[in-house]
Write a protein that holds these residues in place. Structure first.
Motif, short mmCIF file in Angstrom:
data_model
loop_
_atom_site.label_atom_id
_atom_site.label_comp_id
_atom_site.label_asym_id
_atom_site.label_seq_id
_atom_site.Cartn_x
_atom_site.Cartn_y
_atom_site.Cartn_z
N CYS A 64 -0.71 3.07 18.59
CA CYS A 64 -0.26 2.33 17.39
C CYS A 64 -1.21 2.64 16.25
N LYS A 65 -0.64 2.81 15.08
CA LYS A 65 -1.43 2.98 13.87
C LYS A 65 -0.92 2.02 12.81
N GLN A 66 -1.85 1.55 12.01
CA GLN A 66 -1.52 0.68 10.88
C GLN A 66 -1.80 1.49 9.62
N PHE A 67 -0.81 1.54 8.74
CA PHE A 67 -0.92 2.29 7.50
C PHE A 67 -0.82 1.32 6.32
N PHE A 68 -1.58 1.59 5.29
CA PHE A 68 -1.47 0.86 4.03
C PHE A 68 -1.17 1.90 2.96
N VAL A 69 0.02 1.76 2.36
CA VAL A 69 0.52 2.73 1.41
C VAL A 69 0.49 2.12 0.02
N SER A 70 -0.18 2.78 -0.92
CA SER A 70 -0.26 2.26 -2.28
C SER A 70 0.37 3.23 -3.26
N GLY A 71 0.63 2.72 -4.44
CA GLY A 71 1.32 3.47 -5.49
C GLY A 71 2.56 2.71 -5.89
N ARG A 72 3.57 3.42 -6.37
CA ARG A 72 4.84 2.76 -6.68
C ARG A 72 5.69 2.81 -5.41
N VAL A 73 5.50 1.78 -4.57
CA VAL A 73 6.15 1.77 -3.26
C VAL A 73 6.95 0.49 -3.00
N GLN A 74 7.01 -0.39 -3.97
CA GLN A 74 7.86 -1.58 -3.83
C GLN A 74 8.99 -1.48 -4.85
N GLY A 75 10.17 -1.92 -4.43
CA GLY A 75 11.34 -1.86 -5.31
C GLY A 75 11.95 -0.48 -5.40
N VAL A 76 11.59 0.42 -4.48
CA VAL A 76 12.10 1.79 -4.50
C VAL A 76 12.68 2.20 -3.14
N TRP A 77 13.04 1.24 -2.31
CA TRP A 77 13.61 1.46 -0.97
C TRP A 77 12.62 2.10 -0.01
N TYR A 78 11.33 1.87 -0.24
CA TYR A 78 10.32 2.48 0.63
C TYR A 78 10.41 1.94 2.05
N ARG A 79 10.49 0.61 2.21
CA ARG A 79 10.53 0.02 3.56
C ARG A 79 11.77 0.47 4.33
N ALA A 80 12.92 0.43 3.69
CA ALA A 80 14.16 0.83 4.37
C ALA A 80 14.13 2.31 4.74
N SER A 81 13.58 3.13 3.87
CA SER A 81 13.48 4.56 4.16
C SER A 81 12.48 4.81 5.29
N ARG B 98 6.30 -3.81 5.76
CA ARG B 98 6.44 -5.01 4.94
C ARG B 98 5.66 -4.84 3.64
N ASN B 99 6.19 -5.49 2.59
CA ASN B 99 5.52 -5.51 1.31
C ASN B 99 4.33 -6.45 1.36
N LEU B 100 3.26 -6.09 0.67
CA LEU B 100 2.09 -6.94 0.56
C LEU B 100 1.97 -7.45 -0.87
N PRO B 101 1.31 -8.60 -1.06
CA PRO B 101 1.21 -9.19 -2.40
C PRO B 101 0.56 -8.28 -3.45
N ASP B 102 -0.28 -7.35 -3.03
CA ASP B 102 -0.97 -6.49 -4.00
C ASP B 102 -0.11 -5.30 -4.46
N GLY B 103 1.15 -5.23 -4.02
CA GLY B 103 2.05 -4.16 -4.43
C GLY B 103 2.09 -2.99 -3.47
N SER B 104 1.29 -3.04 -2.41
CA SER B 104 1.30 -1.97 -1.42
C SER B 104 2.27 -2.32 -0.29
N VAL B 105 2.44 -1.39 0.63
CA VAL B 105 3.29 -1.58 1.81
C VAL B 105 2.43 -1.35 3.05
N GLU B 106 2.56 -2.27 4.01
CA GLU B 106 1.91 -2.12 5.30
C GLU B 106 2.94 -1.60 6.29
N VAL B 107 2.56 -0.61 7.06
CA VAL B 107 3.42 -0.05 8.11
C VAL B 107 2.64 -0.07 9.42
#
Length: 89
Positions: A4-21, A36-45
């Motif tokens: 298992c790996k945990q990723f934190f993805v930053s940039g313009r990654v919310q509101g652009v179908w990142y999670r669904a993709s 899942r989206n995080l409050p700081d605008g990043s996505v955790e995978v």
């Protein structure tokens, strides 16, 4: 070998179908976990599966869907947990 790996993805990654993709990519690679989206605008995978498939997913995470602009992907291996599905939260 499954890991298992945990990723934190930053940039313009919310509101652009990142999670669904990411979910579509993970399902195609037979990877379980979640995105899942995080409050700081990043996505955790959280991704669990074969090590080579996680490497493929990590490459995709740097790209994301066409409307995303990924600035950084931080990754760390975490304790393995059994999961059969990949969800968006």
């Amino acid at each position: 070998m499954s890991i298992c790996k945990q990723f934190f993805v930053s940039g313009r990654v919310q509101g652009v179908w990142y999670r669904a993709s990411a979910q579509q990519q993970a399902q195609a690679l037979n990877i379980g976990g979640y995105a899942r989206n995080l409050p700081d605008g990043s996505v955790e995978v959280l991704a669990c599966g074969a090590e080579d498939k996680l490497a493929e997913l990590e490459s995709w995470l740097w790209q994301g869907p066409t409307s995303a602009q990924v600035a950084d992907v931080q990754a760390e291996e975490v304790e393995y947990r059994e999961t059969d599905t990949f969800e968006t939260r």
